[in-house]
Design an enzyme around this catalytic site. Structure first.
Site, short mmCIF file in Angstrom:
data_model
loop_
_atom_site.label_atom_id
_atom_site.label_comp_id
_atom_site.label_asym_id
_atom_site.label_seq_id
_atom_site.Cartn_x
_atom_site.Cartn_y
_atom_site.Cartn_z
N GLU A 13 36.51 40.92 51.98
CA GLU A 13 36.37 40.49 50.58
C GLU A 13 36.77 39.02 50.49
O GLU A 13 37.76 38.60 51.09
CB GLU A 13 37.27 41.33 49.68
CG GLU A 13 37.21 40.88 48.22
CD GLU A 13 37.93 41.82 47.28
OE1 GLU A 13 37.63 43.03 47.29
OE2 GLU A 13 38.80 41.34 46.54
N ASP A 43 39.79 44.04 34.33
CA ASP A 43 41.08 44.22 33.65
C ASP A 43 40.94 43.85 32.18
O ASP A 43 40.16 42.97 31.83
CB ASP A 43 42.15 43.32 34.30
CG ASP A 43 42.64 43.93 35.61
OD1 ASP A 43 42.69 45.17 35.70
OD2 ASP A 43 42.94 43.15 36.53
N LYS A 67 32.37 58.68 37.81
CA LYS A 67 31.74 57.42 38.26
C LYS A 67 30.79 57.69 39.42
O LYS A 67 29.68 57.15 39.46
CB LYS A 67 32.88 56.47 38.66
CG LYS A 67 32.49 55.17 39.26
CD LYS A 67 33.54 54.08 39.04
CE LYS A 67 34.84 54.22 39.78
NZ LYS A 67 35.78 53.13 39.50
N GLN A 115 41.86 50.14 46.33
CA GLN A 115 42.90 49.14 46.06
C GLN A 115 43.77 49.03 47.31
O GLN A 115 43.87 49.99 48.09
CB GLN A 115 43.73 49.64 44.86
CG GLN A 115 44.92 48.80 44.47
CD GLN A 115 44.50 47.42 44.00
OE1 GLN A 115 44.09 46.60 44.82
NE2 GLN A 115 44.58 47.18 42.71
N TYR A 161 34.36 38.85 41.24
CA TYR A 161 33.78 38.33 40.00
C TYR A 161 34.93 37.93 39.09
O TYR A 161 35.92 38.66 38.97
CB TYR A 161 32.97 39.45 39.35
CG TYR A 161 32.12 39.02 38.19
CD1 TYR A 161 30.91 38.38 38.42
CD2 TYR A 161 32.51 39.28 36.88
CE1 TYR A 161 30.10 38.01 37.36
CE2 TYR A 161 31.70 38.92 35.82
CZ TYR A 161 30.49 38.28 36.07
OH TYR A 161 29.70 37.93 35.01
N HIS A 178 45.11 54.43 39.04
CA HIS A 178 44.92 53.18 38.29
C HIS A 178 46.04 53.04 37.27
O HIS A 178 46.51 54.04 36.70
CB HIS A 178 43.55 53.19 37.60
CG HIS A 178 43.25 51.91 36.88
ND1 HIS A 178 43.50 51.74 35.55
CD2 HIS A 178 42.77 50.74 37.34
CE1 HIS A 178 43.16 50.51 35.20
NE2 HIS A 178 42.70 49.87 36.26
P1 FAD Z 1 37.24 52.20 35.60
O1 FAD Z 1 36.59 52.96 36.70
O2 FAD Z 1 36.50 52.08 34.31
O3 FAD Z 1 38.66 52.86 35.31
C1 FAD Z 1 39.60 52.17 34.49
C2 FAD Z 1 40.57 53.15 33.87
O4 FAD Z 1 39.88 53.96 32.92
C3 FAD Z 1 41.18 54.14 34.88
O5 FAD Z 1 42.50 54.38 34.49
C4 FAD Z 1 40.34 55.39 34.71
O6 FAD Z 1 41.05 56.57 35.05
C5 FAD Z 1 40.02 55.33 33.23
N1 FAD Z 1 38.74 55.99 32.87
C6 FAD Z 1 37.56 55.87 33.50
N2 FAD Z 1 36.60 56.59 32.86
C7 FAD Z 1 37.20 57.16 31.78
C8 FAD Z 1 36.77 58.00 30.73
N3 FAD Z 1 35.48 58.44 30.65
N4 FAD Z 1 37.66 58.40 29.78
C9 FAD Z 1 38.96 57.99 29.84
N5 FAD Z 1 39.45 57.17 30.83
C10 FAD Z 1 38.57 56.76 31.78
N6 FAD Z 1 38.61 42.77 38.89
C11 FAD Z 1 37.91 41.65 38.56
O7 FAD Z 1 38.06 41.13 37.45
N7 FAD Z 1 37.02 41.10 39.44
C12 FAD Z 1 36.80 41.63 40.68
O8 FAD Z 1 35.98 41.11 41.45
C13 FAD Z 1 37.53 42.80 41.06
N8 FAD Z 1 37.34 43.38 42.27
C14 FAD Z 1 38.02 44.55 42.58
C15 FAD Z 1 37.77 45.16 43.82
C16 FAD Z 1 38.44 46.33 44.18
C17 FAD Z 1 38.15 46.98 45.52
C18 FAD Z 1 39.39 46.90 43.28
C19 FAD Z 1 40.15 48.13 43.66
C20 FAD Z 1 39.63 46.30 42.04
C21 FAD Z 1 38.95 45.12 41.67
N9 FAD Z 1 39.15 44.50 40.43
C22 FAD Z 1 38.44 43.36 40.10
C23 FAD Z 1 40.14 45.03 39.49
C24 FAD Z 1 39.51 46.01 38.46
O9 FAD Z 1 38.62 45.31 37.63
C25 FAD Z 1 40.65 46.60 37.64
O10 FAD Z 1 41.47 47.42 38.43
C26 FAD Z 1 40.25 47.29 36.34
O11 FAD Z 1 41.41 47.45 35.54
C27 FAD Z 1 39.61 48.66 36.52
O12 FAD Z 1 38.33 48.57 36.97
P2 FAD Z 1 37.55 49.92 37.42
O13 FAD Z 1 36.15 49.55 37.68
O14 FAD Z 1 38.30 50.63 38.46
O15 FAD Z 1 37.65 50.74 36.03
#
Ligand code: FAD
Length: 288
Positions: free
Chosen positions: A17, A110, A164, A175, A49, A148
């Site tokens: 990455e 985030d 998802k 993570q 991103y 998370h």
């Molecule tokens: P989601 O999958 O949407 O989950 C977020 C939260 O919502 C979780 O607690 C989940 O349990 C909850 N949730 C999901 N669906 C539902 C539902 N239907 N109802 C209720 N709760 C729900 N951030 C950046 O800004 N740029 C990056 O490039 C970036 N790269 C990353 C790469 C990796 C490998 C990882 C692990 C993280 C990265 N992040 C990045 C951080 C990420 O954006 C944050 O951790 C963010 O807070 C969550 O993103 P997610 O896609 O996991 O969210």
């Protein structure tokens, strides 16, 4: 090539990455980094991103394009949605498609307390569904071996992970973590819930003091005694700390491969020296 097609071939997938340079003006400095990282022949390189500002998204697209089309390594563009409208996202998707990028890590992003989220996407699964409707990208998702930070429980987080995957994600990247046992317990739970896509373990070599401090304050990953001891012992000696951080990461990776992990996703922090040392140490192990 779609990332999910790299798996199931009797070897451990190994990926990197990188993040776009913080200042657009310093974009050239990344070229040398990319050239070196690509020379280690990872299976793919993913590009993070940023905050959703225009300069960030074009940089991610530009780097994903260079990795794939100039250096011949498969690339994955990260894409977040929580601060974007459908139109914003669509614009980036078109750019990615026009540049021949085939893979996206679909993320929520985030939530910044100072920036109210836009209304079009609430979770990453909304983004996955949106992309699936119109496009044929290979889609990856993020997962969290310690849960998370927003999730009420690890179990609930894994339920949402399943949603998802069911929405169309065919590969997961975890993570970072420093305790492999947490990852193994997590994988048992993930598989028990019927999530069967390949999961890459996120490994971050911690090689300087600044990184330790950031890790402690923001990452949420638990720090096992073994890790804390190493960091405390060498924190005053930058070279020893770097070497110890690399050795710790290699130790983690050897154990993960021995336990049959699908892949290793190395958070390189744009540091080819560290990535190269790790590749040298584990190169023969990932070939199966
Ligand atoms: P989601 O999958 O949407 O989950 C977020 C939260 O919502 C979780 O607690 C989940 O349990 C909850 N949730 C999901 N669906 C539902 C539902 N239907 N109802 C209720 N709760 C729900 N951030 C950046 O800004 N740029 C990056 O490039 C970036 N790269 C990353 C790469 C990796 C490998 C990882 C692990 C993280 C990265 N992040 C990045 C951080 C990420 O954006 C944050 O951790 C963010 O807070 C969550 O993103 P997610 O896609 O996991 O969210």
């Amino acid at each position: 090539m779609k990332i999910c097609d790299l798996f199931g071939q009797g070897r451990t997938v190994f990926s990197f990455e990188i993040f776009p340079p913080r200042k657009t003006s310093s974009i050239e400095t990344i070229y040398e980094t990319l050239e070196q990282l690509c020379s280690f022949k990872p299976d793919f390189i993913s590009v993070t991103y940023g905050t959703g500002q225009a300069k960030d998204k074009y940089t991610t697209v530009e780097l994903a394009n260079l990795i794939k089309n100039r250096y011949g390594v498969e690339s994955v563009a990260h894409l977040t949605c929580v601060n974007s409208t459908r139109e914003d996202v669509n614009e980036v998707l078109k750019q990615l498609k026009d540049n021949g990028i085939e893979n996206i890590l679909a993320l929520r992003g985030d939530i910044n307390p100072d920036i109210p989220p836009k209304k079009d996407f609430k979770y990453s699964s909304d983004l996955v569904k949106f992309i699936r409707k119109e496009y044929d990208f290979g889609l990856s998702g993020a997962c969290y071996p310690e849960g998370h930070i927003d999730a009420a429980s690890l179990d609930e987080d894994i339920d949402h992970l399943k949603e998802k995957v069911d929405a169309g994600v065919s590969h997961l990247m975890s993570q970072l973590f420093f305790d492999n046992n947490l990852f193994y317990d997590y994988m048992d739970k993930v598989r028990a819930k019927g999530i069967n896509v390949p999961v890459e373990a996120g490994i971050m070599p911690v090689v300087n003091k600044k990184q330790i401090e950031r890790m402690v304050s923001m990452c949420g990953a638990s720090l096992p005694q073994k890790f804390v001891k190493v960091m405390q012992r060498f924190e005053a000696n930058p070279q020893a700390l770097r070497d110890a951080g690399i050795a710790y990461a290699v130790d983690q990776i050897v154990d993960l491969i021995s336990n049959g992990v699908d892949g290793i996703h190395l958070y390189t922090m744009n540091n080819p020296y560290v990535a190269g040392k790790i590749k040298d140490s584990i190169g023969s192990l990932i070939e199966g």
